[in-house]
Design an enzyme around this catalytic site. Structure first.
Site, PDB file in Angstrom:
ATOM      1  N   ALA A  17       2.829  -5.173   8.422  1.00 30.16           N
ATOM      2  CA  ALA A  17       3.280  -3.681   8.009  1.00 30.16           C
ATOM      3  C   ALA A  17       4.189  -3.114   8.834  1.00 30.16           C
ATOM      4  O   ALA A  17       5.539  -2.686   8.148  1.00 30.16           O
ATOM      5  CB  ALA A  17       1.959  -2.785   8.047  1.00 30.16           C
ATOM      6  N   CYS A  47      -5.341  -4.669   3.330  1.00 29.17           N
ATOM      7  CA  CYS A  47      -6.256  -3.540   2.660  1.00 29.17           C
ATOM      8  C   CYS A  47      -6.924  -3.699   1.538  1.00 29.17           C
ATOM      9  O   CYS A  47      -7.847  -3.421   1.004  1.00 29.17           O
ATOM     10  CB  CYS A  47      -5.446  -2.083   2.757  1.00 29.17           C
ATOM     11  SG  CYS A  47      -4.304  -1.619   4.025  1.00 29.17           S
ATOM     12  N   ARG A  94      16.988  -9.340   1.494  1.00 30.41           N
ATOM     13  CA  ARG A  94      16.939  -8.393   2.621  1.00 30.41           C
ATOM     14  C   ARG A  94      18.020  -8.784   3.574  1.00 30.41           C
ATOM     15  O   ARG A  94      18.210  -7.959   4.623  1.00 30.41           O
ATOM     16  CB  ARG A  94      15.620  -7.757   3.003  1.00 30.41           C
ATOM     17  CG  ARG A  94      14.847  -7.212   1.778  1.00 30.41           C
ATOM     18  CD  ARG A  94      13.793  -6.337   2.358  1.00 30.41           C
ATOM     19  NE  ARG A  94      12.985  -5.722   1.463  1.00 30.41           N
ATOM     20  CZ  ARG A  94      11.771  -5.246   1.279  1.00 30.41           C
ATOM     21  NH1 ARG A  94      11.365  -5.011   2.598  1.00 30.41           N
ATOM     22  NH2 ARG A  94      11.052  -5.024   0.235  1.00 30.41           N
ATOM     23  N   VAL A 141       5.473 -15.669  19.967  1.00 26.02           N
ATOM     24  CA  VAL A 141       5.851 -15.103  21.179  1.00 26.02           C
ATOM     25  C   VAL A 141       5.017 -15.310  22.304  1.00 26.02           C
ATOM     26  O   VAL A 141       4.087 -14.929  22.293  1.00 26.02           O
ATOM     27  CB  VAL A 141       6.757 -13.945  21.073  1.00 26.02           C
ATOM     28  CG1 VAL A 141       7.260 -13.204  22.308  1.00 26.02           C
ATOM     29  CG2 VAL A 141       7.678 -13.742  20.008  1.00 26.02           C
ATOM     30  N   ASP A 182      -0.285  -1.103  14.849  1.00 21.20           N
ATOM     31  CA  ASP A 182      -1.750  -1.290  15.340  1.00 21.20           C
ATOM     32  C   ASP A 182      -1.696  -1.674  16.725  1.00 21.20           C
ATOM     33  O   ASP A 182      -2.714  -1.541  17.422  1.00 21.20           O
ATOM     34  CB  ASP A 182      -2.571  -2.306  14.614  1.00 21.20           C
ATOM     35  CG  ASP A 182      -3.123  -1.676  13.264  1.00 21.20           C
ATOM     36  OD1 ASP A 182      -2.621  -0.465  12.824  1.00 21.20           O
ATOM     37  OD2 ASP A 182      -4.039  -2.187  12.470  1.00 21.20           O
ATOM     38  N   TYR A 241      -6.226  24.279 -11.404  1.00 22.13           N
ATOM     39  CA  TYR A 241      -7.588  24.331 -11.874  1.00 22.13           C
ATOM     40  C   TYR A 241      -7.157  23.805 -13.277  1.00 22.13           C
ATOM     41  O   TYR A 241      -6.567  24.398 -14.127  1.00 22.13           O
ATOM     42  CB  TYR A 241      -8.024  25.823 -12.050  1.00 22.13           C
ATOM     43  CG  TYR A 241      -9.251  25.795 -13.229  1.00 22.13           C
ATOM     44  CD1 TYR A 241     -10.310  25.289 -13.265  1.00 22.13           C
ATOM     45  CD2 TYR A 241      -9.019  26.958 -14.268  1.00 22.13           C
ATOM     46  CE1 TYR A 241     -11.094  25.248 -14.023  1.00 22.13           C
ATOM     47  CE2 TYR A 241      -9.839  27.037 -15.209  1.00 22.13           C
ATOM     48  CZ  TYR A 241     -11.062  26.228 -15.330  1.00 22.13           C
ATOM     49  OH  TYR A 241     -11.843  26.278 -16.237  1.00 22.13           O
TER      50      TYR A 241
HETATM   51  P1  FAD Z   1      -0.822  -6.711  11.971  1.00 21.07           P
HETATM   52  O1  FAD Z   1      -0.963  -6.454  10.301  1.00 21.07           O
HETATM   53  O2  FAD Z   1      -2.006  -6.796  12.757  1.00 21.07           O
HETATM   54  O3  FAD Z   1       0.378  -7.623  12.180  1.00 21.07           O
HETATM   55  C1  FAD Z   1       0.781  -7.926  13.086  1.00 21.07           C
HETATM   56  C2  FAD Z   1       1.169  -9.213  13.199  1.00 21.07           C
HETATM   57  O4  FAD Z   1       1.939  -9.685  14.267  1.00 21.07           O
HETATM   58  C3  FAD Z   1       0.260 -10.353  12.609  1.00 21.07           C
HETATM   59  O5  FAD Z   1       0.791 -10.882  11.342  1.00 21.07           O
HETATM   60  C4  FAD Z   1       0.361 -11.426  14.116  1.00 21.07           C
HETATM   61  O6  FAD Z   1       0.089 -12.758  13.653  1.00 21.07           O
HETATM   62  C5  FAD Z   1       1.595 -11.110  14.555  1.00 21.07           C
HETATM   63  N1  FAD Z   1       1.826 -11.350  15.988  1.00 21.07           N
HETATM   64  C6  FAD Z   1       0.823 -10.709  16.963  1.00 21.07           C
HETATM   65  N2  FAD Z   1       0.986 -11.412  18.293  1.00 21.07           N
HETATM   66  C7  FAD Z   1       2.221 -12.116  17.926  1.00 21.07           C
HETATM   67  C8  FAD Z   1       2.910 -12.881  18.691  1.00 21.07           C
HETATM   68  N3  FAD Z   1       2.816 -13.117  19.948  1.00 21.07           N
HETATM   69  N4  FAD Z   1       4.042 -13.625  18.389  1.00 21.07           N
HETATM   70  C9  FAD Z   1       4.414 -13.388  16.840  1.00 21.07           C
HETATM   71  N5  FAD Z   1       3.749 -12.853  16.220  1.00 21.07           N
HETATM   72  C10 FAD Z   1       2.487 -12.171  16.414  1.00 21.07           C
HETATM   73  N6  FAD Z   1      -5.284   0.742   6.661  1.00 21.07           N
HETATM   74  C11 FAD Z   1      -5.016   1.667   5.811  1.00 21.07           C
HETATM   75  O7  FAD Z   1      -4.343   2.551   5.908  1.00 21.07           O
HETATM   76  N7  FAD Z   1      -5.833   1.662   4.633  1.00 21.07           N
HETATM   77  C12 FAD Z   1      -6.703   1.043   4.361  1.00 21.07           C
HETATM   78  O8  FAD Z   1      -7.594   0.936   3.069  1.00 21.07           O
HETATM   79  C13 FAD Z   1      -7.087  -0.273   4.997  1.00 21.07           C
HETATM   80  N8  FAD Z   1      -7.626  -1.189   4.641  1.00 21.07           N
HETATM   81  C14 FAD Z   1      -7.877  -2.201   5.727  1.00 21.07           C
HETATM   82  C15 FAD Z   1      -8.917  -3.553   5.009  1.00 21.07           C
HETATM   83  C16 FAD Z   1      -8.838  -4.459   5.792  1.00 21.07           C
HETATM   84  C17 FAD Z   1      -9.864  -5.626   5.318  1.00 21.07           C
HETATM   85  C18 FAD Z   1      -8.206  -4.792   7.173  1.00 21.07           C
HETATM   86  C19 FAD Z   1      -8.255  -5.937   8.031  1.00 21.07           C
HETATM   87  C20 FAD Z   1      -7.210  -3.603   7.389  1.00 21.07           C
HETATM   88  C21 FAD Z   1      -6.988  -2.539   6.595  1.00 21.07           C
HETATM   89  N9  FAD Z   1      -6.317  -1.412   7.120  1.00 21.07           N
HETATM   90  C22 FAD Z   1      -5.986  -0.451   6.178  1.00 21.07           C
HETATM   91  C23 FAD Z   1      -5.473  -1.604   8.306  1.00 21.07           C
HETATM   92  C24 FAD Z   1      -4.078  -2.181   8.099  1.00 21.07           C
HETATM   93  O9  FAD Z   1      -4.202  -3.218   7.459  1.00 21.07           O
HETATM   94  C25 FAD Z   1      -3.532  -2.153   9.312  1.00 21.07           C
HETATM   95  O10 FAD Z   1      -3.365  -1.091  10.022  1.00 21.07           O
HETATM   96  C26 FAD Z   1      -1.915  -2.875   9.315  1.00 21.07           C
HETATM   97  O11 FAD Z   1      -2.224  -4.099   8.857  1.00 21.07           O
HETATM   98  C27 FAD Z   1      -1.174  -2.769  10.726  1.00 21.07           C
HETATM   99  O12 FAD Z   1      -0.071  -3.600  10.622  1.00 21.07           O
HETATM  100  P2  FAD Z   1       0.470  -3.984  11.769  1.00 21.07           P
HETATM  101  O13 FAD Z   1       1.920  -4.583  11.256  1.00 21.07           O
HETATM  102  O14 FAD Z   1       0.662  -3.034  12.801  1.00 21.07           O
HETATM  103  O15 FAD Z   1      -0.204  -5.095  12.432  1.00 21.07           O
END
Ligand code: FAD
Length: 460
Positions: A16, A48, A76, A86, A291, A434
């Site tokens: 994301a 999600c 893109r 990394v 995150d 309403y």
């Molecule tokens: P991530 O999705 O964790 O992606 C980080 C990426 O970085 C990963 O693919 C990982 O492999 C990669 N990475 C990490 N370290 C390294 C490295 N050293 N080198 C290369 N790559 C690396 N949020 C909502 O707002 N609403 C919802 O309804 C909701 N439902 C959810 C349901 C489930 C089952 C889950 C698991 C999550 C849900 N979430 C929801 C949370 C949401 O999915 C996360 O907040 C979101 O995915 C965060 O995105 P991100 O890109 O920050 O991190």
């Protein structure tokens, strides 16, 4: 610069936050070289949606993929490199060291950057108990976890499952697995499900789970998982043992911050990467989003860690824009979230009472319940509202809703009210729509605000 005169923006993580950042950087500065390094095989998917996808045996798990690396490259112009992990960031030489893995083996290389965006996300917490790594024990964080659970349910013909943790992912998965005819038990250490919710909404969620045949073991601590007869698993707790062939551990997440911390990126008080409103870290030309990072809480005015996709997308977009030279700010969050537990909607925004007290507010809870549609209009149901209100001023600090319908839609009104620091006096005067199919003439929001005013008049 990375390639002669081209600015090179390197993004670590391709979900994301990472893909939002990369897309935005490329849009703002088409001439820049934007490279995404993702350690997993997938990018840009909707985690999600996994509980709902697992529920439906006719849907492929890769339905959740929004963008493939090929499409990201072709449409893109983003250079996406999957299976690239990394290993280290060197902020002095502005390089990252990464490892590629392929059928031919692993290889390490370096890549220079002009701007770096850390979007490494979070990982599921694995409790330090024996047996947490046994086959049949799952986490649900990335798409590969989703594939693994869905295949296991199908191939093993799973009829019973134990979910450790009654947070929103545990509850959504209870719903999803019941939908596939699986008997589910939730084991939760706290004495309520839906941690962070007040007693009222938590009890509504628990009652709905039990009505739908989900067994609840609250106030129960898991001590070990062990192999049992016939390929099943035995979960030992302080209150007895339970068996099922599938155990899902969903007890929370931790930010993936180690890579950043080792490079000298400052970690904030919440344990996630500290960022300013432009998503910059303390290191020059290094941004973080999603995150792995903190966000400003608009109610407390301090940093918070509420890892959600909604925030990851927005922070990523701002990090990407600013890495490409823009001057945008992320104004912060109020922690708005909603989810479904079978037929019940749960939603919250702002602070719970304990959080408000911890943040130094003198606050109270005001509880009300109202019908969700106009008088005499068929269908609908009840909506329970808990407002967290500051004594004296009547300032709204948080709202929690649980009920048959309309919780997720109404929580957004409270989120907007929090963003403008509204009081319950102001809230009671909002001009809300309403019409009998959608709301009573006094919407449950107006009722809740009026009840809160009365509570204030009585001293809260
Ligand atoms: P991530 O999705 O964790 O992606 C980080 C990426 O970085 C990963 O693919 C990982 O492999 C990669 N990475 C990490 N370290 C390294 C490295 N050293 N080198 C290369 N790559 C690396 N949020 C909502 O707002 N609403 C919802 O309804 C909701 N439902 C959810 C349901 C489930 C089952 C889950 C698991 C999550 C849900 N979430 C929801 C949370 C949401 O999915 C996360 O907040 C979101 O995915 C965060 O995105 P991100 O890109 O920050 O991190």
């Amino acid at each position: 610069m990375g390639n002669e005169s081209k600015l090179r923006i390197v993004v670590i993580g391709g979900v994301a936050a990472g893909m939002s950042a990369a897309s935005q950087a490329k849009r703002r500065m088409p001439e820049a070289e934007v490279i995404v390094l993702e350690r997993g095989p997938f990018i840009s998917y909707g985690a999600c949606g996994m509980p709902y996808n697992i529920e439906d045996p006719t849907r492929a798990m890769d339905d959740l993929i929004v963008l493939t690396p090929d499409v990201a490259r072709e449409r893109r112009g983003i250079d996406v490199r999957t299976c690239h992990e990394v290993l280290a960031i060197d902020a002095d030489s502005k390089t990252v060291r990464y490892r590629t893995s392929s059928a031919e083996g692993a290889e390490e290389q370096k890549l220079s950057y002009d701007r770096l965006i850390i979007a490494t996300g979070a990982r599921a917490v694995v409790p330090p108990i024996p047996g947490a790594d046994l086959p049949g024990v799952f986490l649900l964080r990335d798409l590969e976890d989703g594939f693994a659970i869905k295949n296991y349910v199908k191939e093993r013909g799973v009829r019973e499952a134990i979910i450790v943790g009654g947070g929103y992912i545990g509850l959504e998965m209870a719903d999803g697995l019941r939908g596939r005819g699986v008997d589910v038990r939730i084991i939760e250490m706290l004495d309520q499900v839906a941690a962070g919710f007040s007693d009222g909404p938590a009890k509504i969620a628990a009652a709905e789970l039990e009505r739908q045949g989900v067994a609840l073991s609250l106030g129960t601590r898991v001590e070990a998982i062990e192999a049992a007869e016939g390929g099943s698993l035995r979960v030992r707790t302080n209150k007895g043992a339970f068996e099922a062939p599938l155990v899902l551990l969903s007890i929370g997440v931790r930010p993936n911050r180690e890579l950043a911390a080792e490079a000298g990126v400052a970690i904030g008080p919440t344990g996630a990467i500290a960022v300013d409103a432009t998503q910059r870290t303390n290191l020059e030309d290094v941004f973080a989003a999603g995150d792995c990072a903190e966000a400003l809480h608009r109610v407390t005015g301090g940093p918070t860690y509420i890892p959600l996709g909604t925030t990851a997308n927005k922070q990523g977009k701002i990090a990407g824009a600013n890495a490409a030279g823009a001057q945008e700010r992320f104004e912060g969050i109020v922690g708005t979230a909603a989810f479904k537990v079978f037929q019940i909607e749960l939603a919250r925004t702002g602070l719970g009472l304990k959080e408000a007290t911890r943040a130094g507010f003198s606050a109270f809870e005001s509880v009300s319940e109202h019908s969700t549609r106009g008088h005499g209009y068929p269908g609908g149901g009840r909506l329970h509202t808990t407002l967290i209100v500051e004594h004296g001023t009547g300032k709204l600090l948080g709202a929690q809703l649980a009920g048959d319908e309309g919780a997720a839609a109404r929580v957004n009104v409270y989120a907007a009210a929090l963003a403008s620091s509204a009081t319950v006096y102001e809230l009671a005067n909002y001009d809300l729509a309403y019409a009998p199919p959608f709301a009573p003439v006094y919407d449950p929001i107006l009722i809740a605000a009026t009840v809160a005013q009365k509570d204030l008049a009585r001293g809260g």
